[in-house]
Write a protein that holds these residues in place. Structure first.
Motif, PDB file in Angstrom:
ATOM      1  N   GLY A  37      -7.843  -7.965   8.203  1.00  0.00           N
ATOM      2  CA  GLY A  37      -7.618  -6.691   7.536  1.00  0.00           C
ATOM      3  C   GLY A  37      -6.441  -6.004   8.192  1.00  0.00           C
ATOM      4  N   LEU A  38      -6.178  -4.772   7.799  1.00  0.00           N
ATOM      5  CA  LEU A  38      -5.089  -4.003   8.388  1.00  0.00           C
ATOM      6  C   LEU A  38      -5.649  -2.803   9.137  1.00  0.00           C
ATOM      7  CD1 LEU A  38      -2.382  -3.932   5.574  1.00  0.00           C
ATOM      8  CD2 LEU A  38      -2.429  -5.325   7.637  1.00  0.00           C
ATOM      9  N   PHE A  39      -5.183  -2.612  10.359  1.00  0.00           N
ATOM     10  CA  PHE A  39      -5.503  -1.421  11.141  1.00  0.00           C
ATOM     11  C   PHE A  39      -4.378  -0.436  10.886  1.00  0.00           C
ATOM     12  CE2 PHE A  39      -5.519   1.345  14.774  1.00  0.00           C
ATOM     13  CZ  PHE A  39      -6.858   1.535  15.036  1.00  0.00           C
ATOM     14  N   VAL A  40      -4.696   0.766  10.431  1.00  0.00           N
ATOM     15  CA  VAL A  40      -3.691   1.781  10.120  1.00  0.00           C
ATOM     16  C   VAL A  40      -3.589   2.739  11.304  1.00  0.00           C
ATOM     17  CG1 VAL A  40      -3.001   3.624   8.544  1.00  0.00           C
ATOM     18  CG2 VAL A  40      -4.169   1.597   7.654  1.00  0.00           C
ATOM     19  N   VAL A  45      -5.582  -7.358  11.844  1.00  0.00           N
ATOM     20  CA  VAL A  45      -6.680  -7.525  12.801  1.00  0.00           C
ATOM     21  C   VAL A  45      -7.747  -8.429  12.183  1.00  0.00           C
ATOM     22  CG1 VAL A  45      -6.359  -5.319  13.977  1.00  0.00           C
ATOM     23  CG2 VAL A  45      -7.817  -5.416  11.984  1.00  0.00           C
ATOM     24  N   PRO A  46      -8.458  -9.188  13.027  1.00  0.00           N
ATOM     25  CA  PRO A  46      -9.552 -10.000  12.508  1.00  0.00           C
ATOM     26  C   PRO A  46     -10.731  -9.119  12.099  1.00  0.00           C
ATOM     27  CG  PRO A  46      -9.402 -10.242  14.889  1.00  0.00           C
ATOM     28  CD  PRO A  46      -8.248  -9.384  14.453  1.00  0.00           C
ATOM     29  N   GLY A  89       0.052  -3.293  19.554  1.00  0.00           N
ATOM     30  CA  GLY A  89      -0.959  -3.287  18.506  1.00  0.00           C
ATOM     31  C   GLY A  89      -2.338  -3.443  19.111  1.00  0.00           C
ATOM     32  N   VAL A  90      -3.373  -3.335  18.273  1.00  0.00           N
ATOM     33  CA  VAL A  90      -4.741  -3.528  18.738  1.00  0.00           C
ATOM     34  C   VAL A  90      -5.116  -5.000  18.610  1.00  0.00           C
ATOM     35  CG1 VAL A  90      -5.459  -1.190  18.168  1.00  0.00           C
ATOM     36  CG2 VAL A  90      -5.747  -2.986  16.484  1.00  0.00           C
ATOM     37  N   GLY A  91      -6.174  -5.395  19.294  1.00  0.00           N
ATOM     38  CA  GLY A  91      -6.685  -6.758  19.193  1.00  0.00           C
ATOM     39  C   GLY A  91      -6.306  -7.601  20.390  1.00  0.00           C
ATOM     40  N   ASP A  92      -6.861  -8.798  20.426  1.00  0.00           N
ATOM     41  CA  ASP A  92      -6.586  -9.741  21.504  1.00  0.00           C
ATOM     42  C   ASP A  92      -6.367 -11.114  20.893  1.00  0.00           C
ATOM     43  OD1 ASP A  92      -6.251 -10.819  24.012  1.00  0.00           O
ATOM     44  OD2 ASP A  92      -8.411 -11.072  24.361  1.00  0.00           O
ATOM     45  N   PRO A  93      -5.132 -11.558  20.729  1.00  0.00           N
ATOM     46  CA  PRO A  93      -3.895 -10.900  21.145  1.00  0.00           C
ATOM     47  C   PRO A  93      -3.545  -9.743  20.213  1.00  0.00           C
ATOM     48  CG  PRO A  93      -3.359 -12.901  19.960  1.00  0.00           C
ATOM     49  CD  PRO A  93      -4.867 -12.833  20.064  1.00  0.00           C
ATOM     50  N   PRO A  94      -2.742  -8.789  20.707  1.00  0.00           N
ATOM     51  CA  PRO A  94      -2.361  -7.635  19.894  1.00  0.00           C
ATOM     52  C   PRO A  94      -1.574  -8.045  18.660  1.00  0.00           C
ATOM     53  CG  PRO A  94      -1.761  -7.298  22.193  1.00  0.00           C
ATOM     54  CD  PRO A  94      -2.189  -8.713  22.049  1.00  0.00           C
ATOM     55  N   GLY A  95      -1.860  -7.394  17.523  1.00  0.00           N
ATOM     56  CA  GLY A  95      -1.123  -7.653  16.300  1.00  0.00           C
ATOM     57  C   GLY A  95       0.228  -6.966  16.321  1.00  0.00           C
ATOM     58  N   GLU A  96       1.193  -7.511  15.590  1.00  0.00           N
ATOM     59  CA  GLU A  96       2.514  -6.910  15.490  1.00  0.00           C
ATOM     60  C   GLU A  96       2.446  -5.675  14.595  1.00  0.00           C
ATOM     61  OE1 GLU A  96       6.979  -7.870  13.747  1.00  0.00           O
ATOM     62  OE2 GLU A  96       5.411  -9.390  13.614  1.00  0.00           O
ATOM     63  N   VAL A  97       2.976  -4.555  15.071  1.00  0.00           N
ATOM     64  CA  VAL A  97       2.987  -3.312  14.297  1.00  0.00           C
ATOM     65  C   VAL A  97       4.150  -3.366  13.311  1.00  0.00           C
ATOM     66  CG1 VAL A  97       3.155  -0.794  14.378  1.00  0.00           C
ATOM     67  CG2 VAL A  97       1.940  -2.024  16.189  1.00  0.00           C
TER      68      VAL A  97
END
Length: 51
Positions: free
Chosen positions: A6-9, A48-49, A25-33
């Motif tokens: 999904g997308l984290f806004v 994000v997953p 970005g958030v997550g592990d590994p961080p997502g590209e903003v």
């Protein structure tokens, strides 16, 4: 089976805003903003997953 994402806004900004390459970005590994633009506005998002 492929992992669902999904997308984290992070926020809504003027459309001329560019996220910096080192924006964390958030997550592990961080997502590209990235910026999703529409007219004069943009949403700063990262993938994000869905866990």
């Amino acid at each position: 089976m492929a992992e669902e994402t999904g997308l984290f806004v992070y926020g809504i900004v003027p459309s001329d805003v560019e996220p910096t390459p080192d924006a964390p970005g958030v997550g592990d590994p961080p997502g590209e903003v990235t910026a999703v633009r529409h007219g004069e506005l943009a949403a700063l998002v990262s993938e994000v997953p869905l866990e």
